[in-house]
Design a protein around this motif. Structure first.
Motif, mmCIF file in Angstrom:
data_model
loop_
_atom_site.group_PDB
_atom_site.id
_atom_site.type_symbol
_atom_site.label_atom_id
_atom_site.label_comp_id
_atom_site.label_asym_id
_atom_site.label_seq_id
_atom_site.Cartn_x
_atom_site.Cartn_y
_atom_site.Cartn_z
ATOM 1 N N GLU A 194 58.138 13.790 72.933
ATOM 2 C CA GLU A 194 57.700 12.454 72.814
ATOM 3 C C GLU A 194 58.579 11.372 72.104
ATOM 4 N N SER A 195 59.405 12.151 71.050
ATOM 5 C CA SER A 195 60.276 11.274 70.147
ATOM 6 C C SER A 195 61.654 12.131 69.749
ATOM 7 N N SER A 196 62.348 11.724 69.186
ATOM 8 C CA SER A 196 63.500 12.382 68.841
ATOM 9 C C SER A 196 63.398 13.297 67.467
ATOM 10 N N ARG A 197 62.113 13.570 66.947
ATOM 11 C CA ARG A 197 62.032 14.374 65.941
ATOM 12 C C ARG A 197 62.228 15.830 66.083
ATOM 13 N N THR A 198 62.840 16.275 65.015
ATOM 14 C CA THR A 198 63.196 17.751 65.067
ATOM 15 C C THR A 198 63.093 18.242 63.758
ATOM 16 N N LEU A 199 62.934 19.435 63.611
ATOM 17 C CA LEU A 199 62.666 20.323 62.312
ATOM 18 C C LEU A 199 63.643 21.605 62.425
ATOM 19 N N THR A 200 64.425 21.748 61.338
ATOM 20 C CA THR A 200 65.434 22.854 61.595
ATOM 21 C C THR A 200 65.746 23.325 60.122
ATOM 22 N N GLY B 148 49.676 29.372 53.272
ATOM 23 C CA GLY B 148 49.921 28.755 54.452
ATOM 24 C C GLY B 148 50.155 27.195 53.937
ATOM 25 N N LEU B 149 50.578 26.406 54.777
ATOM 26 C CA LEU B 149 51.295 24.733 54.589
ATOM 27 C C LEU B 149 50.424 24.211 55.656
ATOM 28 N N THR B 150 50.268 22.868 55.359
ATOM 29 C CA THR B 150 50.105 21.651 56.372
ATOM 30 C C THR B 150 50.923 20.580 55.987
ATOM 31 N N ALA B 151 51.291 19.886 57.042
ATOM 32 C CA ALA B 151 51.970 18.446 56.803
ATOM 33 C C ALA B 151 51.370 17.354 57.663
ATOM 34 N N LYS B 152 49.990 17.813 58.085
ATOM 35 C CA LYS B 152 49.412 16.807 58.970
ATOM 36 C C LYS B 152 48.530 15.833 58.119
ATOM 37 N N GLN B 153 48.915 15.214 57.333
ATOM 38 C CA GLN B 153 48.142 14.062 56.810
ATOM 39 C C GLN B 153 49.124 13.031 56.131
ATOM 40 N N PRO B 154 48.937 11.659 56.169
ATOM 41 C CA PRO B 154 49.931 10.877 55.550
ATOM 42 C C PRO B 154 50.553 11.062 54.409
ATOM 43 N N GLY B 155 51.760 10.994 54.209
ATOM 44 C CA GLY B 155 52.658 11.045 52.949
ATOM 45 C C GLY B 155 53.155 12.826 53.019
ATOM 46 N N LEU B 156 52.545 13.357 53.829
ATOM 47 C CA LEU B 156 53.350 14.683 54.228
ATOM 48 C C LEU B 156 54.213 14.895 55.486
ATOM 49 N N GLY B 157 55.353 15.800 55.338
ATOM 50 C CA GLY B 157 56.171 16.000 56.408
ATOM 51 C C GLY B 157 57.481 16.080 56.124
ATOM 52 N N LYS B 158 58.408 16.321 57.113
ATOM 53 C CA LYS B 158 59.815 16.040 56.716
ATOM 54 C C LYS B 158 60.243 14.913 56.078
ATOM 55 N N HIS B 159 60.943 14.881 55.102
ATOM 56 C CA HIS B 159 61.391 13.682 54.125
ATOM 57 C C HIS B 159 61.999 12.591 55.009
ATOM 58 N N GLU B 160 62.919 12.920 55.978
ATOM 59 C CA GLU B 160 63.314 12.090 56.770
ATOM 60 C C GLU B 160 62.341 11.074 57.615
ATOM 61 N N TRP B 161 61.156 11.899 58.181
ATOM 62 C CA TRP B 161 60.159 11.360 58.745
ATOM 63 C C TRP B 161 59.474 10.413 57.919
ATOM 64 N N LEU B 162 59.302 10.742 56.886
ATOM 65 C CA LEU B 162 58.469 9.884 55.543
ATOM 66 C C LEU B 162 59.386 8.736 55.457
ATOM 67 N N GLU B 163 60.704 8.857 55.200
ATOM 68 C CA GLU B 163 61.310 7.666 54.886
ATOM 69 C C GLU B 163 61.483 6.518 56.218
ATOM 70 N N ASP B 164 61.550 7.184 57.011
ATOM 71 C CA ASP B 164 61.487 6.166 58.591
ATOM 72 C C ASP B 164 60.096 5.479 58.628
ATOM 73 N N GLU B 165 59.119 6.150 58.361
ATOM 74 C CA GLU B 165 57.750 5.706 58.264
ATOM 75 C C GLU B 165 57.705 4.327 57.276
ATOM 76 N N HIS B 166 58.379 4.914 55.916
ATOM 77 C CA HIS B 166 58.303 3.846 55.050
ATOM 78 C C HIS B 166 58.848 2.525 55.213
ATOM 79 N N GLU B 167 60.333 2.686 55.981
ATOM 80 C CA GLU B 167 60.990 1.650 56.546
ATOM 81 C C GLU B 167 60.285 0.998 57.388
ATOM 82 N N LYS B 168 59.495 1.502 58.549
ATOM 83 C CA LYS B 168 58.727 0.720 59.403
ATOM 84 C C LYS B 168 57.604 -0.125 58.622
#
Length: 191
Positions: free
Chosen positions: A131-137, A162-182
């Motif tokens: 759906e987007s250009s998001r990747t996790l590596t 076990g971990l989850t990143a499915k809530q606001p403020g969690l996820g790949k740092h790059e994705w969090l920065e993009d959301e903050h900039e938006k």
């Protein structure tokens, strides 16, 4: 997550070391015995930092060494349920990503990474969104929350977190920065 705790344990001092039963010797023996071990109550022992007290030695029949009880400080790693942690992706597999959080790895299942569907790309060792250009590596920095914890004291490497990143403020740092900039751009446009 990391704690300094005061513990007691017994160490065997071998016969050739009995001439100098010092705090330094006992610390080294405790390090050899305990560092990297997992305990349900205190977590994983990362480092023995200071020996406070060494008890009287005890000789056991048919045992060559002398056993000393020691009182000491240790740094431990004890992840708590619901704790938010930062880590680094150490491996990407078909069903998710293993994230290094201190001396152990947690599993970030593919269903717990994003609301977008992430497909496994084995050739590039990544999970990628259609759906987007998001990747996790591997080596990506992520923020996640601990949702399950099963400690195996006998085989610490078999412990499961076990971990989850499915809530606001969690996820790949790059994705969090993009959301903050938006959000910043949207707030600036609204002024």
């Amino acid at each position: 997550m990391y704690k300094r705790v005061r513990l007691k344990d017994t160490v065997e001092v071998p016969p050739e070391e009995l001439g100098d039963v010092s705090p330094d010797l006992v610390k080294r023996l405790l390090q050899d015995k305990l560092e990297g071990q997992m305990d349900e109550e205190v977590g994983s022992v990362v480092s023995i930092t200071n020996v406070h007290d060494i008890g009287e030695g005890t000789v056991l029949p048919n045992e060559p060494g002398v056993y000393y009880e020691a009182d000491f400080d240790a740094v431990t790693f004890d992840p708590q349920m619901q704790e938010v942690v930062d880590g680094t992706v150490v491996e990407v597999v078909e069903f998710g990503a293993f994230v290094g959080i201190g001396p152990v790895d947690g599993l970030l299942h593919v269903s717990q990474i994003s609301d977008e569907y992430l497909a496994f790309d084995g050739e590039n060792q990544q999970l990628a969104s259609n759906e987007s250009s998001r990747t996790l590596t591997v080596d990506d920095a992520v923020r996640a929350r601990i949702v399950t914890k099963s400690i195996d004291e006998r085989n610490p490497r078999d412990s499961k977190i076990g971990l989850t990143a499915k809530q606001p403020g969690l996820g790949k740092h790059e994705w969090l920065e993009d959301e903050h900039e938006k959000r910043e751009a949207t707030a600036t446009e609204g002024e």
